[in-house]
Scaffold this motif. Structure first.
Motif, PDB file in Angstrom:
ATOM      1  N   ASP A  72       0.858  -1.189   0.000  1.00 25.97           N
ATOM      2  CA  ASP A  72       0.000   0.000   0.000  1.00 25.97           C
ATOM      3  C   ASP A  72       0.893   1.238   0.000  1.00 25.97           C
ATOM      4  O   ASP A  72       1.382   1.657   1.051  1.00 25.97           O
ATOM      5  CB  ASP A  72      -0.901  -0.021   1.236  1.00 25.97           C
ATOM      6  CG  ASP A  72      -1.843   1.178   1.303  1.00 25.97           C
ATOM      7  OD1 ASP A  72      -1.670   2.124   0.508  1.00 25.97           O
ATOM      8  OD2 ASP A  72      -2.734   1.172   2.174  1.00 25.97           O
ATOM      9  N   PRO A  73       1.120   1.858  -1.180  1.00 26.88           N
ATOM     10  CA  PRO A  73       2.023   3.009  -1.237  1.00 26.88           C
ATOM     11  C   PRO A  73       1.448   4.272  -0.605  1.00 26.88           C
ATOM     12  O   PRO A  73       2.195   5.186  -0.253  1.00 26.88           O
ATOM     13  CB  PRO A  73       2.245   3.212  -2.746  1.00 26.88           C
ATOM     14  CG  PRO A  73       1.028   2.633  -3.384  1.00 26.88           C
ATOM     15  CD  PRO A  73       0.601   1.494  -2.514  1.00 26.88           C
ATOM     16  N   VAL A  74       0.128   4.329  -0.433  1.00 25.71           N
ATOM     17  CA  VAL A  74      -0.497   5.518   0.155  1.00 25.71           C
ATOM     18  C   VAL A  74      -0.265   5.531   1.664  1.00 25.71           C
ATOM     19  O   VAL A  74       0.231   6.508   2.239  1.00 25.71           O
ATOM     20  CB  VAL A  74      -1.999   5.565  -0.169  1.00 25.71           C
ATOM     21  CG1 VAL A  74      -2.647   6.765   0.533  1.00 25.71           C
ATOM     22  CG2 VAL A  74      -2.223   5.645  -1.675  1.00 25.71           C
ATOM     23  N   ASP A  75      -0.608   4.449   2.316  1.00 30.55           N
ATOM     24  CA  ASP A  75      -0.403   4.349   3.764  1.00 30.55           C
ATOM     25  C   ASP A  75       0.983   3.820   4.123  1.00 30.55           C
ATOM     26  O   ASP A  75       1.309   3.671   5.304  1.00 30.55           O
ATOM     27  CB  ASP A  75      -1.472   3.448   4.390  1.00 30.55           C
ATOM     28  CG  ASP A  75      -2.844   4.106   4.395  1.00 30.55           C
ATOM     29  OD1 ASP A  75      -2.901   5.345   4.496  1.00 30.55           O
ATOM     30  OD2 ASP A  75      -3.851   3.381   4.281  1.00 30.55           O
ATOM     31  N   ARG A  76       1.768   3.510   3.103  1.00 34.58           N
ATOM     32  CA  ARG A  76       3.147   3.041   3.278  1.00 34.58           C
ATOM     33  C   ARG A  76       3.213   1.814   4.168  1.00 34.58           C
ATOM     34  O   ARG A  76       3.873   1.788   5.201  1.00 34.58           O
ATOM     35  CB  ARG A  76       4.038   4.160   3.830  1.00 34.58           C
ATOM     36  CG  ARG A  76       4.098   5.376   2.920  1.00 34.58           C
ATOM     37  CD  ARG A  76       5.028   6.430   3.476  1.00 34.58           C
ATOM     38  NE  ARG A  76       4.960   7.659   2.695  1.00 34.58           N
ATOM     39  CZ  ARG A  76       5.600   8.777   2.993  1.00 34.58           C
ATOM     40  NH1 ARG A  76       6.385   8.812   4.061  1.00 34.58           N
ATOM     41  NH2 ARG A  76       5.473   9.857   2.242  1.00 34.58           N
ATOM     42  N   ARG A  77       2.550   0.768   3.712  1.00 30.73           N
ATOM     43  CA  ARG A  77       2.536  -0.494   4.430  1.00 30.73           C
ATOM     44  C   ARG A  77       2.669  -1.640   3.445  1.00 30.73           C
ATOM     45  O   ARG A  77       2.328  -1.512   2.266  1.00 30.73           O
ATOM     46  CB  ARG A  77       1.219  -0.695   5.190  1.00 30.73           C
ATOM     47  CG  ARG A  77       0.919   0.335   6.238  1.00 30.73           C
ATOM     48  CD  ARG A  77      -0.437   0.031   6.861  1.00 30.73           C
ATOM     49  NE  ARG A  77      -0.875   1.121   7.712  1.00 30.73           N
ATOM     50  CZ  ARG A  77      -2.146   1.484   7.880  1.00 30.73           C
ATOM     51  NH1 ARG A  77      -3.093   0.837   7.226  1.00 30.73           N
ATOM     52  NH2 ARG A  77      -2.466   2.475   8.675  1.00 30.73           N
ATOM     53  N   ALA A  78       3.125  -2.759   3.955  1.00 27.97           N
ATOM     54  CA  ALA A  78       3.116  -4.002   3.191  1.00 27.97           C
ATOM     55  C   ALA A  78       2.649  -5.115   4.099  1.00 27.97           C
ATOM     56  O   ALA A  78       2.934  -5.112   5.307  1.00 27.97           O
ATOM     57  CB  ALA A  78       4.498  -4.307   2.630  1.00 27.97           C
ATOM     58  N   VAL A  79       1.931  -6.056   3.536  1.00 31.01           N
ATOM     59  CA  VAL A  79       1.492  -7.242   4.278  1.00 31.01           C
ATOM     60  C   VAL A  79       2.168  -8.441   3.632  1.00 31.01           C
ATOM     61  O   VAL A  79       2.033  -8.666   2.426  1.00 31.01           O
ATOM     62  CB  VAL A  79      -0.038  -7.402   4.244  1.00 31.01           C
ATOM     63  CG1 VAL A  79      -0.463  -8.610   5.077  1.00 31.01           C
ATOM     64  CG2 VAL A  79      -0.726  -6.141   4.747  1.00 31.01           C
TER      65      VAL A  79
END
Length: 484
Positions: free
Chosen positions: A102-109
């Motif tokens: 998720d580049p908007v919230d700067r997360r990866a799962v």
């Protein structure tokens, strides 16, 4: 606790018979982690293909009271993934999907079998990266990073795994599945995310991990500096921090570590120099330029004999290749070695290195040093020859070095964990009440004691201790808290 036919059948049903390793040769591949001095062949190995199969395997173990040990890439250096002879290894190597970026919230799962470096590769197209970078980041997996709360060279500025994990889906020792954490690192109520991070696989198995991603820095400046003594290099580290500069990384290597690394990867280090520092700054270009000049001046002031500034991405990569190759490269100058991991206050670096040198001389063994100098996280490598009967002496020296760190105001471990290697040294750092509290937390998650048993906490079996009677905490006696 023995693994009988009923337990074997239940585990085969849980993961599929094709995902069970029960032949002697196959099981031997799982007998140790990166700390090869300790070896135990497990009774069975299972390789689940998804989170549901992990939970089913744990439920089968719980039902039959079979001890189990979760294993990632096996790069750990404290015996944290050492199997139990009559137990099961649950390998997570097949859970290796990047589930979301998720580049908007700067997360990866990601699943636990994804390597540290693969997270950065998945985020790179968005100008993002995953900050923790252990030396083994090309092969170590995020599940193991969570278990050990791994750091890496850039932990001085960016922190450890615990600073970058927001949430985890976890299979508890009874096979139930829970989510710890949430959309941010700060959640209401007890910080169970924080309890699980760094628990060394003793509280359950993470099957999905949500990590935060950072923007790639605008500028990165890296230098390699040689010094006429370890003391001079240590003084540079202190002066850099005292000047208000927070480098992305400050790494130190001594003569033996440099010799080994150069022989392995030919990164351009100066063989024979007493000490070398790798200093890296990152951030806004103007800030980096000013601070870089300050760092160079500090190096010159302390007698730097050679200053090499990386002029390209290739040169920077070469410098880091030399530093990150050091652990494995030591095998070129010694048939066997123990990797230790302790922490001391930065101001005592010179003192502890001198004490380690004296201890090595008294033991008749060489010690190579490579470490995160910026935060005082030492990685002494005790070199020995098992064939010459030096194993016990090397093990004693390695343990004494860890306990020396505590004596000097530090800690037994900075990032490799306690595992099997340092469990018996825990009373040097913690009192009886502290250890009892840790045991009660562990029992709350795992009342049957089947989840990675024999790790972290000292036990009579491991340490020859006599178990003492439980003594209640004063707050418990006053009725303010309850015993779990």
């Amino acid at each position: 606790m023995a693994l009988d036919d009923a337990a074997r059948a239940a585990l085969a049903r849980a993961v599929g018979v094709e995902n069970v390793v029960d032949d002697p040769v196959g099981r031997r591949a799982y007998e140790c982690d990166g700390l090869t001095g300790y070896r135990v062949v497990p009774d069975l190995v299972v390789l689940p293909r998804d989170a549901a199969a992990v939970a089913a395997a744990v439920r089968a173990c719980a039902e039959h009271r079979v001890p189990f040990v979760a294993r990632g890439a096996g790069t750990g250096l404290s015996g944290g993934a050492l199997p139990v002879a009559d137990g099961v290894v649950i390998s997570l190597s097949r859970l290796k999907r990047v589930l979301d970026v998720d580049p908007v919230d700067r997360r990866a799962v990601v699943e636990p079998g994804v390597t540290n470096l693969e997270i950065t590769a998945a985020a790179a197209a968005h100008g993002l990266y995953y900050a923790p970078d252990p030396s083994s980041q090309q092969v170590c997996t995020i599940g193991g990073n969570v278990a050990e709360n791994s750091g890496g060279a850039h932990c001085l500025k960016y922190g450890f795994t615990s600073n970058h994990v927001l949430a985890m889906e976890v299979v508890l020792p009874d096979g139930s599945v829970v989510t710890l954490g949430g959309d941010s690192a700060e959640q209401a109520g007890p910080d169970l995310r924080g309890v699980f991070l760094g628990s060394e696989g003793t509280l359950g198995i993470a099957t999905s991990i949500t990590v935060r991603l950072l923007r790639v820095p605008e500028t990165v400046r890296t230098l390699l500096a040689d010094f006429p003594s370890v003391a001079a290099a240590g003084d540079v580290v202190s002066d850099i921090v005292a000047a208000g500069i927070v480098p992305a990384a400050v790494e130190m290597m001594d003569t033996l570590a440099i010799e080994a690394a150069e022989e392995a990867v030919h990164a351009g280090y100066t063989v024979g120099v007493p000490a070398a520092l790798v200093v890296e700054l990152d951030g806004p270009a103007e800030e980096c330029d000013v601070q870089f000049e300050q760092v160079k001046a500090i190096c010159d002031r302390h007698g730097c004999t050679r200053l090499h500034i990386a002029g390209s991405g290739e040169e920077r990569a070469a410098i880091w290749r030399g530093r990150k190759a050091a652990f494995a490269a030591v095998g070129r100058i010694s048939p066997d070695y123990f990797v230790q991991d302790g922490v001391v206050p930065r101001t005592r670096l010179t003192e502890v290195l001198a004490r380690i040198a004296d201890m090595g001389e008294q033991a008749g063994l060489r010690v190579a040093n490579v470490f995160h100098a910026g935060d005082g996280n030492l990685h002494p490598l005790v070199l020995y020859n098992a064939a010459a009967g030096e194993t016990e002496r090397a093990e004693r020296l390695s343990g004494s070095i860890a306990e020396l760190c505590v004596e000097l105001g530090g800690a037994l471990s900075g990032e490799h964990g306690i595992g099997t290697d340092k469990a018996c040294s825990m009373p040097r750092m913690f009192g009886e009440e502290d250890l009892a509290t840790m045991g009660r937390v562990r029992a709350a998650f795992d009342p049957d004691g089947i989840c990675n048993p024999g790790k972290v906490l000292p036990t009579p079996r491991l340490c020859g201790e006599r178990p003492g009677k439980y003594r209640p905490h004063p707050l418990e006696e006053s009725g303010l808290i309850d015993r779990l």
